[in-house]
Each structure stands twice: as C-alpha cells, then as structure tokens.
Design a protein around this motif. Structure first.
Motif, PDB file in Angstrom:
ATOM      1  N   MET A   1       0.827  -1.173   0.000  1.00 45.22           N
ATOM      2  CA  MET A   1       0.000   0.000   0.000  1.00 45.22           C
ATOM      3  C   MET A   1       0.882   1.251   0.000  1.00 45.22           C
ATOM      4  O   MET A   1       1.844   1.317   0.743  1.00 45.22           O
ATOM      5  N   ASP A   2       0.528   2.225  -0.793  1.00 44.06           N
ATOM      6  CA  ASP A   2       1.306   3.452  -0.916  1.00 44.06           C
ATOM      7  C   ASP A   2       0.544   4.584  -0.226  1.00 44.06           C
ATOM      8  O   ASP A   2      -0.551   4.956  -0.643  1.00 44.06           O
ATOM      9  N   PHE A   3       1.119   5.128   0.838  1.00 46.23           N
ATOM     10  CA  PHE A   3       0.455   6.168   1.607  1.00 46.23           C
ATOM     11  C   PHE A   3       0.929   7.572   1.238  1.00 46.23           C
ATOM     12  O   PHE A   3       0.538   8.536   1.874  1.00 46.23           O
ATOM     13  N   ARG A   4       1.762   7.675   0.228  1.00 47.59           N
ATOM     14  CA  ARG A   4       2.226   8.992  -0.204  1.00 47.59           C
ATOM     15  C   ARG A   4       1.096   9.746  -0.890  1.00 47.59           C
ATOM     16  O   ARG A   4       0.256   9.159  -1.563  1.00 47.59           O
ATOM     17  N   LEU A   5       1.111  11.066  -0.718  1.00 48.14           N
ATOM     18  CA  LEU A   5       0.105  11.901  -1.364  1.00 48.14           C
ATOM     19  C   LEU A   5       0.351  11.949  -2.867  1.00 48.14           C
ATOM     20  O   LEU A   5       1.489  11.963  -3.323  1.00 48.14           O
ATOM     21  N   THR A   6      -0.741  12.005  -3.610  1.00 46.98           N
ATOM     22  CA  THR A   6      -0.637  12.174  -5.055  1.00 46.98           C
ATOM     23  C   THR A   6      -0.341  13.647  -5.358  1.00 46.98           C
ATOM     24  O   THR A   6      -0.464  14.518  -4.483  1.00 46.98           O
ATOM     25  N   ASP A   7       0.015  13.919  -6.595  1.00 49.83           N
ATOM     26  CA  ASP A   7       0.252  15.305  -6.998  1.00 49.83           C
ATOM     27  C   ASP A   7      -1.015  16.132  -6.814  1.00 49.83           C
ATOM     28  O   ASP A   7      -0.955  17.286  -6.375  1.00 49.83           O
ATOM     29  N   ASP A   8      -2.169  15.577  -7.150  1.00 53.48           N
ATOM     30  CA  ASP A   8      -3.437  16.293  -6.982  1.00 53.48           C
ATOM     31  C   ASP A   8      -3.723  16.579  -5.510  1.00 53.48           C
ATOM     32  O   ASP A   8      -4.219  17.655  -5.163  1.00 53.48           O
ATOM     33  N   GLN A   9      -3.433  15.635  -4.649  1.00 53.98           N
ATOM     34  CA  GLN A   9      -3.659  15.839  -3.213  1.00 53.98           C
ATOM     35  C   GLN A   9      -2.725  16.914  -2.666  1.00 53.98           C
ATOM     36  O   GLN A   9      -3.156  17.758  -1.866  1.00 53.98           O
ATOM     37  N   ARG A  10      -1.486  16.902  -3.103  1.00 55.98           N
ATOM     38  CA  ARG A  10      -0.550  17.952  -2.664  1.00 55.98           C
ATOM     39  C   ARG A  10      -1.012  19.315  -3.173  1.00 55.98           C
ATOM     40  O   ARG A  10      -0.918  20.315  -2.465  1.00 55.98           O
ATOM     41  N   ALA A  11      -1.526  19.371  -4.390  1.00 50.97           N
ATOM     42  CA  ALA A  11      -2.025  20.636  -4.942  1.00 50.97           C
ATOM     43  C   ALA A  11      -3.251  21.115  -4.170  1.00 50.97           C
ATOM     44  O   ALA A  11      -3.388  22.319  -3.909  1.00 50.97           O
ATOM     45  N   LEU A  12      -4.143  20.197  -3.815  1.00 50.70           N
ATOM     46  CA  LEU A  12      -5.320  20.559  -3.017  1.00 50.70           C
ATOM     47  C   LEU A  12      -4.884  21.131  -1.678  1.00 50.70           C
ATOM     48  O   LEU A  12      -5.361  22.189  -1.259  1.00 50.70           O
ATOM     49  N   ARG A  13      -3.976  20.441  -0.999  1.00 53.06           N
ATOM     50  CA  ARG A  13      -3.499  20.904   0.302  1.00 53.06           C
ATOM     51  C   ARG A  13      -2.871  22.286   0.180  1.00 53.06           C
ATOM     52  O   ARG A  13      -3.164  23.184   0.975  1.00 53.06           O
ATOM     53  N   ALA A  14      -2.037  22.486  -0.830  1.00 52.16           N
ATOM     54  CA  ALA A  14      -1.387  23.784  -1.030  1.00 52.16           C
ATOM     55  C   ALA A  14      -2.411  24.873  -1.340  1.00 52.16           C
ATOM     56  O   ALA A  14      -2.304  25.998  -0.844  1.00 52.16           O
ATOM     57  N   GLY A  15      -3.415  24.548  -2.144  1.00 47.03           N
ATOM     58  CA  GLY A  15      -4.445  25.530  -2.480  1.00 47.03           C
ATOM     59  C   GLY A  15      -5.273  25.943  -1.284  1.00 47.03           C
ATOM     60  O   GLY A  15      -5.566  27.131  -1.092  1.00 47.03           O
ATOM     61  N   VAL A  16      -5.654  24.988  -0.450  1.00 50.94           N
ATOM     62  CA  VAL A  16      -6.428  25.300   0.758  1.00 50.94           C
ATOM     63  C   VAL A  16      -5.563  26.130   1.703  1.00 50.94           C
ATOM     64  O   VAL A  16      -6.020  27.125   2.273  1.00 50.94           O
ATOM     65  N   ARG A  17      -4.310  25.743   1.862  1.00 42.52           N
ATOM     66  CA  ARG A  17      -3.404  26.490   2.743  1.00 42.52           C
ATOM     67  C   ARG A  17      -3.262  27.930   2.264  1.00 42.52           C
ATOM     68  O   ARG A  17      -3.341  28.871   3.050  1.00 42.52           O
ATOM     69  N   GLU A  18      -3.076  28.109   0.954  1.00 39.07           N
ATOM     70  CA  GLU A  18      -2.924  29.448   0.392  1.00 39.07           C
ATOM     71  C   GLU A  18      -4.185  30.289   0.615  1.00 39.07           C
ATOM     72  O   GLU A  18      -4.099  31.459   1.000  1.00 39.07           O
ATOM     73  N   LEU A  19      -5.345  29.705   0.375  1.00 42.95           N
ATOM     74  CA  LEU A  19      -6.605  30.420   0.601  1.00 42.95           C
ATOM     75  C   LEU A  19      -6.730  30.851   2.055  1.00 42.95           C
ATOM     76  O   LEU A  19      -7.069  32.002   2.346  1.00 42.95           O
ATOM     77  N   LEU A  20      -6.419  29.959   2.971  1.00 41.44           N
ATOM     78  CA  LEU A  20      -6.590  30.278   4.388  1.00 41.44           C
ATOM     79  C   LEU A  20      -5.550  31.280   4.881  1.00 41.44           C
ATOM     80  O   LEU A  20      -5.872  32.145   5.700  1.00 41.44           O
ATOM     81  N   VAL A  21      -4.337  31.199   4.385  1.00 39.16           N
ATOM     82  CA  VAL A  21      -3.320  32.186   4.767  1.00 39.16           C
ATOM     83  C   VAL A  21      -3.726  33.567   4.272  1.00 39.16           C
ATOM     84  O   VAL A  21      -3.593  34.567   4.971  1.00 39.16           O
ATOM     85  N   ARG A  22      -4.260  33.602   3.051  1.00 46.12           N
ATOM     86  CA  ARG A  22      -4.681  34.882   2.455  1.00 46.12           C
ATOM     87  C   ARG A  22      -5.900  35.464   3.163  1.00 46.12           C
ATOM     88  O   ARG A  22      -5.964  36.655   3.433  1.00 46.12           O
TER      89      ARG A  22
END
Length: 161
Positions: A1-22
C-alpha cells in the motif's frame, strides 16, 4: 500500500493552505481572538469572538471546501475522504473557526451548505457549536443554554437531555 500523497492531493493541500493564509492569516486570527479596540467590528464579524465571518464562509463555499465529497453530478467537487481530511487538516492548522464539519456533512442535504451560503450547526450529544450563527441546526436545541467555551473562537450551547 502506498500512503504517499498524489500530486493532486498535494495541490489541493497547497491551495487550501494558500486560501486560508490569504483570508484567515495570523493577523486575522489575532483579531478574532482579541476584542476590538474601537468597539466596531463591521458587518462580517471580523475581530469579534463567536461571530462568524460570512464573507470568508462564502469564499470557502466558492472554493469547494464544503462540497469536497459531494459528487459532481450533485454540484460537488467529487473527491474522497482522504482529500477532505487534507482540507480539514489545513483548516485546523489555521485554527479556522466555524461549524466546518457540520456544514460539510450537510452539503448534499441542506440547500446552500455546499456553497457557503448557509451555515449549518449540529447537536453533538448535549453540545452545539455556533448555535447563534447557524442558519440551519440539525437536532433539537430546545432549552439550549449558552456556556463558556475553552476555545475563545467557538461559542457553545448546552442542550438539555
């Protein structure tokens, strides 16, 4: 089983973080916890503990925060639980106030919840968070009494059994 985040999941996390920081950065968090100095808080509740920032709530809805797990055919984003966990982890990181989980869970059932136009609170045992800010409350809140919360950003009410 691979528990690493996908590129899409990393992008989602970064986008939510950016929205909330802003939109809810450290300065906004400090203003939400500290009482306003001049006594005026504005229409959206900026800087008033226990008052929900409706503009931020709508922006979260527009970004798909509440509709993450709602199927695309029903107007949602169509993602899964792992992606919702990532988004909520970022909300926790920012100490974002509001009935996030209740509104997220109601997104497919309560009109306006998915878009952030409707704030949903829910009775959890004998407690309900954000009762006064809610447009819709899931559960019986008859006889609810305000109580002091250890979290200055989360107003609580106790509901009699």
């Amino acid at each position: 089983m691979d528990f690493r985040l996908t590129d899409d999941q990393r992008a989602l996390r970064a986008g939510v973080r950016e929205l909330l920081v802003r939109r809810f950065g450290r300065e906004r968090l400090r203003a939400a916890v500290d009482p306003p100095r001049n006594g005026s808080a504005g229409d959206e509740g900026h800087g008033v503990p226990g008052v929900l920032d409706r503009a931020l709530w709508r922006e979260l809805g527009e970004a798909g925060f509440f509709a993450l797990r709602l199927p695309e055919a029903r107007g949602g984003v169509g993602l899964g639980l792992p992606e919702a966990v990532l988004a909520f982890e970022e909300a926790g990181r920012a100490l974002l106030p509001g009935p996030l989980v209740a509104t997220h869970l109601a997104a497919g059932d309560v009109p306006g919840a998915a878009t952030g136009e409707c704030v949903v609170a829910a009775v959890d045992g004998t407690l309900v968070e954000w009762l006064d800010a809610a447009d819709v409350v899931r559960g019986d809140v008859t006889g609810a009494v305000a109580m002091r919360s250890v979290d200055p950003l989360t107003p609580l009410h106790r509901v009699p059994r």
